[in-house]
Scaffold this motif. Structure first.
Motif, PDB file in Angstrom:
ATOM      1  N   PRO A   9      18.717 -24.979  19.362  1.00  0.00           N
ATOM      2  CA  PRO A   9      20.052 -25.026  18.753  1.00  0.00           C
ATOM      3  C   PRO A   9      20.488 -26.422  18.316  1.00  0.00           C
ATOM      4  O   PRO A   9      21.183 -26.562  17.311  1.00  0.00           O
ATOM      5  CB  PRO A   9      20.954 -24.493  19.862  1.00  0.00           C
ATOM      6  CG  PRO A   9      20.071 -23.616  20.664  1.00  0.00           C
ATOM      7  CD  PRO A   9      18.732 -24.285  20.659  1.00  0.00           C
ATOM      8  N   THR A  10      20.072 -27.448  19.069  1.00  0.00           N
ATOM      9  CA  THR A  10      20.481 -28.808  18.693  1.00  0.00           C
ATOM     10  C   THR A  10      19.876 -29.205  17.353  1.00  0.00           C
ATOM     11  O   THR A  10      20.549 -29.776  16.504  1.00  0.00           O
ATOM     12  CB  THR A  10      20.088 -29.805  19.795  1.00  0.00           C
ATOM     13  OG1 THR A  10      20.707 -29.369  21.001  1.00  0.00           O
ATOM     14  CG2 THR A  10      20.562 -31.207  19.463  1.00  0.00           C
ATOM     15  N   LEU A  13      21.714 -27.299  14.687  1.00  0.00           N
ATOM     16  CA  LEU A  13      23.030 -27.882  14.390  1.00  0.00           C
ATOM     17  C   LEU A  13      22.907 -29.132  13.522  1.00  0.00           C
ATOM     18  O   LEU A  13      23.744 -29.375  12.654  1.00  0.00           O
ATOM     19  CB  LEU A  13      23.766 -28.209  15.689  1.00  0.00           C
ATOM     20  CG  LEU A  13      24.266 -26.995  16.478  1.00  0.00           C
ATOM     21  CD1 LEU A  13      24.846 -27.435  17.812  1.00  0.00           C
ATOM     22  CD2 LEU A  13      25.310 -26.223  15.693  1.00  0.00           C
ATOM     23  N   LYS A  14      21.850 -29.905  13.772  1.00  0.00           N
ATOM     24  CA  LYS A  14      21.603 -31.085  12.934  1.00  0.00           C
ATOM     25  C   LYS A  14      21.382 -30.675  11.481  1.00  0.00           C
ATOM     26  O   LYS A  14      21.920 -31.280  10.565  1.00  0.00           O
ATOM     27  CB  LYS A  14      20.360 -31.840  13.441  1.00  0.00           C
ATOM     28  CG  LYS A  14      20.637 -32.873  14.499  1.00  0.00           C
ATOM     29  CD  LYS A  14      19.335 -33.584  14.804  1.00  0.00           C
ATOM     30  CE  LYS A  14      19.522 -34.580  15.932  1.00  0.00           C
ATOM     31  NZ  LYS A  14      18.237 -35.189  16.313  1.00  0.00           N
TER      32      LYS A  14
ATOM     33  N   ALA B  65      27.487 -33.415  21.138  1.00  0.00           N
ATOM     34  CA  ALA B  65      26.477 -32.383  21.388  1.00  0.00           C
ATOM     35  C   ALA B  65      25.661 -32.019  20.163  1.00  0.00           C
ATOM     36  O   ALA B  65      24.508 -31.653  20.275  1.00  0.00           O
ATOM     37  CB  ALA B  65      27.138 -31.131  21.937  1.00  0.00           C
ATOM     38  N   THR B  66      26.270 -32.103  19.014  1.00  0.00           N
ATOM     39  CA  THR B  66      25.552 -31.692  17.804  1.00  0.00           C
ATOM     40  C   THR B  66      24.437 -32.661  17.460  1.00  0.00           C
ATOM     41  O   THR B  66      23.573 -32.331  16.691  1.00  0.00           O
ATOM     42  CB  THR B  66      26.510 -31.607  16.601  1.00  0.00           C
ATOM     43  OG1 THR B  66      27.205 -32.835  16.514  1.00  0.00           O
ATOM     44  CG2 THR B  66      27.470 -30.464  16.741  1.00  0.00           C
ATOM     45  N   VAL B  68      22.781 -34.557  20.032  1.00  0.00           N
ATOM     46  CA  VAL B  68      22.060 -34.945  21.240  1.00  0.00           C
ATOM     47  C   VAL B  68      20.902 -33.986  21.476  1.00  0.00           C
ATOM     48  O   VAL B  68      21.085 -32.781  21.431  1.00  0.00           O
ATOM     49  CB  VAL B  68      23.019 -34.902  22.461  1.00  0.00           C
ATOM     50  CG1 VAL B  68      22.262 -35.182  23.744  1.00  0.00           C
ATOM     51  CG2 VAL B  68      24.118 -35.910  22.275  1.00  0.00           C
ATOM     52  N   GLU B  75      20.309 -23.639  26.495  1.00  0.00           N
ATOM     53  CA  GLU B  75      21.175 -23.247  25.387  1.00  0.00           C
ATOM     54  C   GLU B  75      21.672 -21.831  25.466  1.00  0.00           C
ATOM     55  O   GLU B  75      22.655 -21.478  24.891  1.00  0.00           O
ATOM     56  CB  GLU B  75      20.432 -23.445  24.059  1.00  0.00           C
ATOM     57  CG  GLU B  75      19.949 -24.856  23.827  1.00  0.00           C
ATOM     58  CD  GLU B  75      21.057 -25.861  23.921  1.00  0.00           C
ATOM     59  OE1 GLU B  75      22.209 -25.503  23.671  1.00  0.00           O
ATOM     60  OE2 GLU B  75      20.772 -27.016  24.266  1.00  0.00           O
TER      61      GLU B  75
END
Lengths: 259, 76
Positions: A9-10, A13-14, B65-66, B68, B75
């Motif tokens: 997910p990170t 999101l990036k 958070a977006t 890291v 998650e």
């Protein structure tokens, strides 16, 4: 970047952070061009007159309603078979969008039906199966909210979504299998589209604009859902840490009290 | 297109486009307000000292958070 990389997910999101501004610009531009063509380039229909312009909202909404459900079904497969971390996030985020576009297709169909058919509604196979689609979307949204554990909710919803695919097939072929007031397919059919290019091009532009709008809203909703799950995880960590902290306080306090 | 020749069914065309504007507008507002609310909630949790396991290991705050790197297992 592979699909496997996006499972994180990170990383997802990036990617959303980079892609979203471009998508917003593309959506606004496509909507502006589509509306210009719909109102100022497309001619009025020789039979329907100006009401043909309702088609530029009705058809893209209906196509999106079906596309969104198909995407939810694919996400459900990803969730059940591969346990892809973003698959259930994708399915959950898409449901309200699908419900909104299904409602819009039903509403625009009703206001198009009144001047053309003489009625807002008729219980024919196409209209009824589309109403069932709206009810299914609402049921799926309710189920997501009813089950607190997102992993359990994802499994239940994935199964129900896949069962509901049968209704998408019924919607698609309803105008061929049954005698309906709704017209038969006029775009995707053997022998090519039955619509003149002067109306087909504006329709295509509006369909593109709606797809871009859906992708933009879906990515934004997925980002929200990831944040919601992070908040839930943090609250659970805090809750599980609280008894441990209090028990360690008690353990430390006990010898002091014994003294 | 000449709007004065919109025809006797103008109200149906206007109703369809008005509803489309309302539905799409409502979706945009809902997604935006949801994001704002969730970001505030994340910041409030961070302010109270609650952090994600991955961010506690890595150091930076939850509001970042977006960007890291996170442990995939955390998650879901």
């Amino acid at each position: 970047m592979t699909l496997y990389d996006l499972a994180n997910p990170t990383r997802f999101l990036k990617l959303v952070k980079v892609v979203l501004p471009w998508l917003i610009v593309a959506t606004v531009a496509a909507l502006a061009v589509g509306l210009y063509f719909a109102f100022f380039v497309a001619p009025e229909d020789y039979q329907q007159g100006q009401t043909v312009r309702i088609m530029f909202v009705h058809v893209p909404s209906a196509q999106l309603a079906l596309m969104c459900y198909a995407m939810m079904a694919l996400s459900s497969v990803g969730s059940l078979v591969w346990k892809h971390p973003l698959a259930d996030v994708s399915a959950k985020a898409a449901a309200p969008l699908g419900a909104a576009f299904t409602f819009l297709a039903l509403f625009s169909g009703a206001v198009w039906g009144k001047p053309m058919w003489g009625t807002f509604w008729v219980w024919d196979a196409r209209l009824t199966s589309f109403l069932v689609l709206l009810i299914m979307y609402l049921g799926i949204i309710a189920l997501w909210k009813a089950i607190e554990d997102p992993i359990k909710a994802a499994k239940v919803n994935a199964i129900i979504t896949l069962v509901g695919v049968i209704n998408v097939v019924i919607i698609k072929f309803s105008v061929e299998w049954w005698n309906t007031l709704h017209q038969p397919p006029s775009i995707i059919r053997s022998g090519g589209p039955a619509i003149h290019s002067s109306i087909l091009i504006p329709l295509g532009l509006m369909a593109l604009a709606f797809v871009l709008l859906f992708v933009t809203l879906h990515l934004m909703s997925m980002r929200n859902e990831i944040m919601r799950r992070r908040i839930r995880a943090m609250r659970m960590r805090a809750a599980s840490a609280a008894p441990a902290a209090s028990s360690s306080t008690i353990t430390k306090a006990a010898p002091a009290g014994a003294r | 297109m000449d709007f004065s020749e919109f025809g006797r069914h103008a109200e149906y065309v206007v109703a369809a486009y008005a509803m489309a504007a309302v539905v799409i507008g409502a979706l945009i507002i809902w997604v935006r307000t949801d994001k704002t609310r969730l970001e505030k909630e994340l910041q409030a949790l961070e302010a109270s000292g609650i952090r994600r396991r991955s961010t506690r290991r890595a150091g930076p705050s939850v509001s970042q958070a977006t960007s890291v790197p996170a442990n995939k297992k955390n998650e879901k």
